[in-house]
Design an enzyme around this catalytic site. Structure first.
Site, PDB file in Angstrom:
ATOM      1  N   ARG A 148       0.858   9.787 -14.407  1.00 53.29           N
ATOM      2  CA  ARG A 148       1.889   9.450 -13.420  1.00 53.29           C
ATOM      3  C   ARG A 148       2.297   7.991 -13.629  1.00 53.29           C
ATOM      4  NH1 ARG A 148       1.201   7.344  -7.561  1.00 53.29           N
ATOM      5  NH2 ARG A 148       3.366   7.358  -6.906  1.00 53.29           N
ATOM      6  N   GLU A 185      -2.903   9.137  -5.842  1.00 52.21           N
ATOM      7  CA  GLU A 185      -3.575   7.844  -6.028  1.00 52.21           C
ATOM      8  C   GLU A 185      -4.869   7.837  -5.237  1.00 52.21           C
ATOM      9  OE1 GLU A 185      -1.501   4.185  -5.094  1.00 52.21           O
ATOM     10  OE2 GLU A 185       0.318   4.917  -6.076  1.00 52.21           O
ATOM     11  N   GLU A 202       5.093   6.150  -1.532  1.00 52.12           N
ATOM     12  CA  GLU A 202       4.661   5.476  -0.300  1.00 52.12           C
ATOM     13  C   GLU A 202       5.807   4.813   0.472  1.00 52.12           C
ATOM     14  OE1 GLU A 202       1.535   2.727  -1.304  1.00 52.12           O
ATOM     15  OE2 GLU A 202       0.122   4.305  -1.820  1.00 52.12           O
ATOM     16  N   TYR A 252      -6.609   5.749   0.495  1.00 47.53           N
ATOM     17  CA  TYR A 252      -7.514   4.613   0.266  1.00 47.53           C
ATOM     18  C   TYR A 252      -8.581   4.493   1.357  1.00 47.53           C
ATOM     19  CZ  TYR A 252      -4.689   3.451  -3.703  1.00 47.53           C
ATOM     20  OH  TYR A 252      -4.070   3.538  -4.930  1.00 47.53           O
ATOM     21  N   ASN A 282      -1.556   9.740  -1.338  1.00 49.67           N
ATOM     22  CA  ASN A 282      -2.331   8.573  -1.786  1.00 49.67           C
ATOM     23  C   ASN A 282      -3.307   8.220  -0.680  1.00 49.67           C
ATOM     24  OD1 ASN A 282      -0.588   8.589  -3.926  1.00 49.67           O
ATOM     25  ND2 ASN A 282       0.377   6.615  -3.475  1.00 49.67           N
ATOM     26  N   HIS A 316       9.280   3.328  -7.189  1.00 46.14           N
ATOM     27  CA  HIS A 316       8.035   2.703  -6.727  1.00 46.14           C
ATOM     28  C   HIS A 316       8.352   1.238  -6.389  1.00 46.14           C
ATOM     29  CE1 HIS A 316       3.395   3.011  -7.056  1.00 46.14           C
ATOM     30  NE2 HIS A 316       3.636   1.816  -6.549  1.00 46.14           N
TER      31      HIS A 316
HETATM   32  O1  IFM Z   1      -1.164  -0.939  -6.265  1.00 49.92           O
HETATM   33  C1  IFM Z   1      -0.847  -0.120  -5.190  1.00 49.92           C
HETATM   34  C2  IFM Z   1       0.209   0.904  -5.581  1.00 49.92           C
HETATM   35  O2  IFM Z   1       1.358   0.278  -6.075  1.00 49.92           O
HETATM   36  C3  IFM Z   1       0.591   1.740  -4.390  1.00 49.92           C
HETATM   37  N1  IFM Z   1      -0.559   2.305  -3.745  1.00 49.92           N
HETATM   38  C4  IFM Z   1      -1.670   1.422  -3.462  1.00 49.92           C
HETATM   39  C5  IFM Z   1      -2.060   0.628  -4.696  1.00 49.92           C
HETATM   40  C6  IFM Z   1      -3.237  -0.310  -4.380  1.00 49.92           C
HETATM   41  O3  IFM Z   1      -2.874  -1.221  -3.402  1.00 49.92           O
END
Ligand code: IFM
Length: 433
Positions: A79, A349, A168, A289, A287, A123
């Site tokens: 990706r 992600e 995002e 985190y 995504n 992006h």
């Molecule tokens: O680096 C970023 C990415 O561009 C978008 N998602 C989160 C990542 C980590 O912060």
């Protein structure tokens, strides 16, 4: 002795993710126009240490080496994102053939190695000329995205079958237009809301342009977070959930905005917009985190919620809490919220930043635990089709410059030498088995 990872379903796609401005460099080559990130990063005080993406990982010139790293890792897909200002230097008009030529070569190199190309159209690197006309506060930017999607698909659509429209949009709205910590650096707080609608409208128009060019699988990638309430009152957490998650999932999957946001967005939503935004997608990119802990805001605060630190978990170099079970909670929660309206999901992600060096046991443990969390969601009935690590390479981490290292591959930014970390070798053996 660590338990081996459970088996993933046949056809489950392992991949890596990157983004154009974070790795490409070559910002003045082959007719590329300036983006909002060039402007922002070159504005004193905006990024840590004044770092910019001017050179980044020099992927524009070294993509052959990077594709070889992907092939050796054994991933099924890659990706990457396409830089809009390489394709349309001022954000409109005929496409720049030289800029598109780079992605032509990249796609061919991936296909030669049997790696599925999965481009993201947008992006966060908006052509500066469009920002000068209002950026995502201006409805016309949505039409421009649809037009750009058509140009890219006309050039690459004979070989690229799977696409992501936006990355995002919540982060772009919040950091770029509400808090001002990312490009274009506007601090509009709640007045940034139209940015959500215009990005989503652009997404819908882009889906239609990609479909017209024969795309087989189109998705939107949202940053999603399980929202945890801090305290007895669940309202601030529900409000935050609406802003962060449901504002971007509901209109695409259900064709409506959460009630109180619908009222706020009414002035910018035209007849037919929600039908465009709801143009069917084939998969949702997620995504993940960490979860977000939310409590009540002080009475005079400008926002109706307060974000609070999550204690009691290990943290990444960035200080982000490591909560793998949050990913299972998120995925089963999406299934429970959207039911049959939820298409198959890809984790587009997931990853962590670590410090310098190539010994990254921390990342191995992180990825291992998150893969188990994905597996638990699949076992609970969620249709998850793939998992992409953020990121292949250490890269330009936006306002944090080069201080946060997310790569499976270490990059020495003085020499641009790439060195696979321990986690790269670990993932290679996981994919291989
Ligand atoms: O680096 C970023 C990415 O561009 C978008 N998602 C989160 C990542 C980590 O912060």
């Amino acid at each position: 002795m660590v338990d081996p990872l459970p088996r993933f379903p046949q056809g489950f796609l392992f991949g890596c993710s990157t983004a154009a401005y974070q790795i490409e460099g070559a910002v003045h080559e082959d007719g590329r126009g300036p983006s909002i990130w060039d402007t922002f990063a070159h504005t004193p005080g905006r990024t840590l240490g004044g770092d910019t993406g001017d050179v980044a990982c020099d992927h524009y010139h070294r993509f052959g080496e990077d594709v070889a790293l992907l092939a050796d890792l054994g991933v099924g897909a890659y990706r990457f994102s396409i830089a809009w200002p390489r394709v349309q230097p001022t954000g409109s008009g005929g496409p720049d053939a030289a800029g598109l030529g780079f992605y032509d070569r990249l796609v061919d190199a991936l296909l030669e190695r049997g790696i599925v190309p999965l481009p993201t159209l947008y992006h966060w690197d908006l052509p500066q000329a469009l920002e000068d006309r209002g950026g995502w506060l201006d409805r016309d930017t949505a039409a421009r995205l649809g037009d750009y999607a058509g140009h890219v698909a006309a050039r690459l659509g004979d070989r690229v079958r799977r696409w992501i429209t936006l990355n995002e949009p919540v982060v772009h709205m919040a950091q770029g237009y509400a808090y001002g910590t990312h490009a274009p650096g506007r601090s509009l707080l709640l007045d940034a809301l139209p940015v959500a609608h215009h990005q989503l409208l652009g997404h819908g128009l882009a889906v239609q342009a990609l479909r017209a060019a024969g795309a087989q699988e189109v998705m939107l990638t949202n940053n999603c977070t399980p929202v945890w309430a801090d305290g007895d009152d669940p309202t601030p957490a529900a409000v935050y959930d609406a802003f962060h998650n449901r504002l971007f999932n509901d209109p695409v999957l259900l064709g409506s905005y959460p009630d109180f946001l619908a009222a706020a967005l009414d002035p910018v939503v035209h007849d037919g917009d929600l039908a465009t935004i709801r143009t069917p997608i084939d998969a949702l990119g997620v995504n993940y985190y960490n979860p977000t802990l939310v409590g009540a805001a002080a009475p005079d605060a400008p926002l109706p919620f307060e974000l609070r630190p999550i204690e009691g978990y290990p943290t990444t170099a960035f200080g982000w809490p490591v909560v793998p079970q949050g990913l299972t909670e998120l995925l089963t929660g999406l299934r429970d919220t959207y039911g049959d309206a939820l298409p198959p999901v890809y984790i587009t992600e997931n990853g962590c930043s670590t410090t310098e060096g190539t010994d990254d046991r921390f990342r191995i443990d992180y990825l291992d635990a998150h893969l188990r969390a994905v597996h638990a969601a699949i076992a609970a009935g969620v249709d998850v089709r793939g998992y992409f690590v953020w990121s292949l390479l250490d890269n330009f981490e936006w306002a944090e410059g080069y201080s946060q290292r997310f790569g499976l591959v270490h990059v020495d930014f003085a020499t641009l030498r790439r060195t696979p970390r321990d986690s790269y070798h670990w993932l290679r053996s996981v994919i291989g088995s």
